[in-house]
Design a protein around this motif. Sequence first.
Motif, PDB file in Angstrom:
ATOM      1  N   LEU A  49     -25.970 -32.649 -52.485  1.00  0.00           N
ATOM      2  CA  LEU A  49     -27.020 -32.692 -51.471  1.00  0.00           C
ATOM      3  C   LEU A  49     -27.742 -31.362 -51.433  1.00  0.00           C
ATOM      4  O   LEU A  49     -27.109 -30.298 -51.512  1.00  0.00           O
ATOM      5  CB  LEU A  49     -26.421 -33.007 -50.094  1.00  0.00           C
ATOM      6  N   VAL A  50     -29.063 -31.399 -51.331  1.00  0.00           N
ATOM      7  CA  VAL A  50     -29.876 -30.203 -51.164  1.00  0.00           C
ATOM      8  C   VAL A  50     -30.454 -30.229 -49.756  1.00  0.00           C
ATOM      9  O   VAL A  50     -31.173 -31.166 -49.385  1.00  0.00           O
ATOM     10  CB  VAL A  50     -31.009 -30.125 -52.199  1.00  0.00           C
ATOM     11  N   HIS A  51     -30.112 -29.225 -48.977  1.00  0.00           N
ATOM     12  CA  HIS A  51     -30.539 -29.181 -47.575  1.00  0.00           C
ATOM     13  C   HIS A  51     -31.481 -28.003 -47.378  1.00  0.00           C
ATOM     14  O   HIS A  51     -31.126 -26.856 -47.644  1.00  0.00           O
ATOM     15  CB  HIS A  51     -29.317 -29.035 -46.663  1.00  0.00           C
ATOM     16  N   ARG A  52     -32.680 -28.297 -46.904  1.00  0.00           N
ATOM     17  CA  ARG A  52     -33.629 -27.219 -46.595  1.00  0.00           C
ATOM     18  C   ARG A  52     -33.252 -26.599 -45.260  1.00  0.00           C
ATOM     19  O   ARG A  52     -33.191 -27.286 -44.241  1.00  0.00           O
ATOM     20  CB  ARG A  52     -35.057 -27.742 -46.551  1.00  0.00           C
ATOM     21  N   VAL A  53     -32.953 -25.308 -45.276  1.00  0.00           N
ATOM     22  CA  VAL A  53     -32.480 -24.629 -44.072  1.00  0.00           C
ATOM     23  C   VAL A  53     -33.643 -24.422 -43.112  1.00  0.00           C
ATOM     24  O   VAL A  53     -34.661 -23.808 -43.458  1.00  0.00           O
ATOM     25  CB  VAL A  53     -31.834 -23.273 -44.422  1.00  0.00           C
ATOM     26  N   GLN A  54     -33.491 -24.932 -41.911  1.00  0.00           N
ATOM     27  CA  GLN A  54     -34.497 -24.764 -40.867  1.00  0.00           C
ATOM     28  C   GLN A  54     -34.092 -23.595 -39.968  1.00  0.00           C
ATOM     29  O   GLN A  54     -32.961 -23.527 -39.503  1.00  0.00           O
ATOM     30  CB  GLN A  54     -34.616 -26.046 -40.031  1.00  0.00           C
ATOM     31  N   LEU A  72     -35.838 -21.737 -47.965  1.00  0.00           N
ATOM     32  CA  LEU A  72     -34.441 -21.411 -48.210  1.00  0.00           C
ATOM     33  C   LEU A  72     -33.651 -22.714 -48.233  1.00  0.00           C
ATOM     34  O   LEU A  72     -33.853 -23.587 -47.384  1.00  0.00           O
ATOM     35  CB  LEU A  72     -33.916 -20.493 -47.105  1.00  0.00           C
ATOM     36  N   TYR A  73     -32.738 -22.867 -49.205  1.00  0.00           N
ATOM     37  CA  TYR A  73     -31.995 -24.108 -49.371  1.00  0.00           C
ATOM     38  C   TYR A  73     -30.487 -23.839 -49.361  1.00  0.00           C
ATOM     39  O   TYR A  73     -30.028 -22.769 -49.782  1.00  0.00           O
ATOM     40  CB  TYR A  73     -32.354 -24.786 -50.697  1.00  0.00           C
ATOM     41  N   ARG A  74     -29.742 -24.835 -48.890  1.00  0.00           N
ATOM     42  CA  ARG A  74     -28.287 -24.814 -49.004  1.00  0.00           C
ATOM     43  C   ARG A  74     -27.855 -25.990 -49.862  1.00  0.00           C
ATOM     44  O   ARG A  74     -28.279 -27.120 -49.634  1.00  0.00           O
ATOM     45  CB  ARG A  74     -27.610 -24.899 -47.634  1.00  0.00           C
ATOM     46  N   PHE A  75     -27.024 -25.708 -50.854  1.00  0.00           N
ATOM     47  CA  PHE A  75     -26.567 -26.738 -51.787  1.00  0.00           C
ATOM     48  C   PHE A  75     -25.149 -27.165 -51.418  1.00  0.00           C
ATOM     49  O   PHE A  75     -24.245 -26.322 -51.366  1.00  0.00           O
ATOM     50  CB  PHE A  75     -26.599 -26.219 -53.221  1.00  0.00           C
ATOM     51  N   VAL A  76     -24.963 -28.439 -51.159  1.00  0.00           N
ATOM     52  CA  VAL A  76     -23.645 -28.981 -50.859  1.00  0.00           C
ATOM     53  C   VAL A  76     -22.961 -29.323 -52.182  1.00  0.00           C
ATOM     54  O   VAL A  76     -23.506 -30.065 -53.002  1.00  0.00           O
ATOM     55  CB  VAL A  76     -23.735 -30.239 -49.978  1.00  0.00           C
ATOM     56  N   GLY A 131     -17.481 -17.824 -51.386  1.00  0.00           N
ATOM     57  CA  GLY A 131     -17.832 -18.772 -52.433  1.00  0.00           C
ATOM     58  C   GLY A 131     -17.871 -20.214 -51.983  1.00  0.00           C
ATOM     59  O   GLY A 131     -18.029 -21.120 -52.807  1.00  0.00           O
ATOM     60  N   THR A 132     -17.742 -20.463 -50.670  1.00  0.00           N
ATOM     61  CA  THR A 132     -17.743 -21.845 -50.181  1.00  0.00           C
ATOM     62  C   THR A 132     -19.147 -22.386 -49.929  1.00  0.00           C
ATOM     63  O   THR A 132     -19.351 -23.601 -49.958  1.00  0.00           O
ATOM     64  CB  THR A 132     -16.928 -21.958 -48.882  1.00  0.00           C
ATOM     65  N   ASN A 133     -20.085 -21.498 -49.668  1.00  0.00           N
ATOM     66  CA  ASN A 133     -21.469 -21.921 -49.413  1.00  0.00           C
ATOM     67  C   ASN A 133     -22.390 -21.375 -50.499  1.00  0.00           C
ATOM     68  O   ASN A 133     -22.307 -20.196 -50.856  1.00  0.00           O
ATOM     69  CB  ASN A 133     -21.954 -21.435 -48.048  1.00  0.00           C
ATOM     70  N   LEU A 134     -23.271 -22.225 -51.001  1.00  0.00           N
ATOM     71  CA  LEU A 134     -24.212 -21.836 -52.045  1.00  0.00           C
ATOM     72  C   LEU A 134     -25.635 -22.002 -51.520  1.00  0.00           C
ATOM     73  O   LEU A 134     -26.000 -23.063 -50.998  1.00  0.00           O
ATOM     74  CB  LEU A 134     -24.016 -22.693 -53.288  1.00  0.00           C
ATOM     75  N   TYR A 135     -26.430 -20.941 -51.644  1.00  0.00           N
ATOM     76  CA  TYR A 135     -27.803 -20.949 -51.162  1.00  0.00           C
ATOM     77  C   TYR A 135     -28.767 -20.667 -52.304  1.00  0.00           C
ATOM     78  O   TYR A 135     -28.428 -19.994 -53.278  1.00  0.00           O
ATOM     79  CB  TYR A 135     -28.005 -19.892 -50.072  1.00  0.00           C
ATOM     80  N   GLY A 136     -29.977 -21.194 -52.152  1.00  0.00           N
ATOM     81  CA  GLY A 136     -31.043 -20.934 -53.112  1.00  0.00           C
ATOM     82  C   GLY A 136     -32.308 -20.540 -52.379  1.00  0.00           C
ATOM     83  O   GLY A 136     -32.589 -21.037 -51.277  1.00  0.00           O
ATOM     84  N   LEU A 137     -33.076 -19.652 -52.970  1.00  0.00           N
ATOM     85  CA  LEU A 137     -34.308 -19.148 -52.360  1.00  0.00           C
ATOM     86  C   LEU A 137     -35.483 -19.419 -53.282  1.00  0.00           C
ATOM     87  O   LEU A 137     -35.398 -19.209 -54.487  1.00  0.00           O
ATOM     88  CB  LEU A 137     -34.189 -17.644 -52.101  1.00  0.00           C
TER      89      LEU A 137
END
Length: 320
Positions: A227-232, A210-214, A199-205
Motif C-alpha cells: 500500500l502507498v499512503h500519501r501522508v497528510q 510525502l508518502y509512506r509505504f506499507v 526500519g519498520t516504517n518506510l517513507y518516500g519523498l
Amino acid sequence: MSGDGRHGFVRRGWSDLPGDVLDQVYRRCCSSRYDHIRFAAVCTSWSAVASWHPKPPALPLLLPSTGDAKRDRKARAYILDDGRALRRPLPGFPWGKRIVGSHDGGWVAALAGTRLFITNVFSGTRVALSAKQSIVSVEENYITKVIFSEDPSSSGCILAAMTTRCKVALCWIGIAGGGWTARGSTGDDLTDIAFCNGGTNLYGLSRRALYRFVIGADGKGAPMVTLVHRVQFEMGVLTECWDMSHERCIFEFRGTLAIAMKFAPRICCCSNHFFRVFEFDSIENKPTEVMNLGDHALFLEPACSKAVHMPLTGRRGRMD
C-alpha cells in the motif's frame, strides 16, 4: 617506573601501567571513536580499560567517489574527528563502482552496471547476495539509491531501493533465493527514501508530496509494498519553504521523520546556500521547524542523509 634493576628500579612497559592511570590517560586523550579504537589496539590491558567506557559515536568518513577506479584510488577518506585524511586507501572500498547507499559500520552499496555489491570498506567483507539479489534492474526500473533497514550482515536486513520509474523496490537479504520486487508507484518521481523507527516504517519523498509505504509479503515470503499512503499533514510554515526550496531530503531524527530543505542565498552577492529542517510529530504528522540540533550532527548527501548523535562538550548544534 623504568630502570635497569641495579639501583632498585624495575623496568616496566606501557602495558604495565595501572588501570587507574590508564583510565586517566583515556579520559584525557580519547574523544572520538577513532581514538577509542587506537587506544584499545595498543595491548590487552589498554583494551580492557577501553572497555570500561562506551564507544563514542563516530562521525561519517568523507570520501569522494567518481566511479572511475584509477582516479578514486588516489582519493583518501577524510576523518572529521581528527581533521585529517587517512594515509592509505580503504582496503574494502569498491573502486570503479557507483556508490548508491551506506550504513553504519563502514557498509556501502555500490553498482557496477546493474550488479549490486554490498561491502565493508574497513574489513573488505562482502555480503553474500544471490544472483537474483545482486541484479537490481527490476521491470526496467533502474536503482538510484539503496537504504538498509538494519545492519546488512544481519539476515533480517531489508534493502529498499529508489527506482527511476516512481516505484520502490524491496529485497530481503535473509531469503537466499529471493530477488527484488518493485511495487507501489507514487505517480511522481521520488527524490529520496528513508527508514524510520528501527526500519519498520518506510517513507518516500517527491517534489509534490510525502508518502509512506506499507510493507507486506508476497506468496513466497519476500517483502513487497502492499500500500502507498500519501501522508497528510498541516503545512503551516512548511508551505512557503516547500515551494521555494530546490533540494529536499528525508531522514530519521530523534526517532521521528524529518525533512531538510536547501535554499539559495537570499542576497545575490552571497554564495552560501542554507538549510531549514522540519521534524514531523509521530502522531499528528505536524511539522515543526528544528531551530537547534542539540547533541546531533546532520550530514546531507544524495546517497545517504542522516542525523548522528554526537554529544560534544561545550558545543551547541546550531542550524546554519
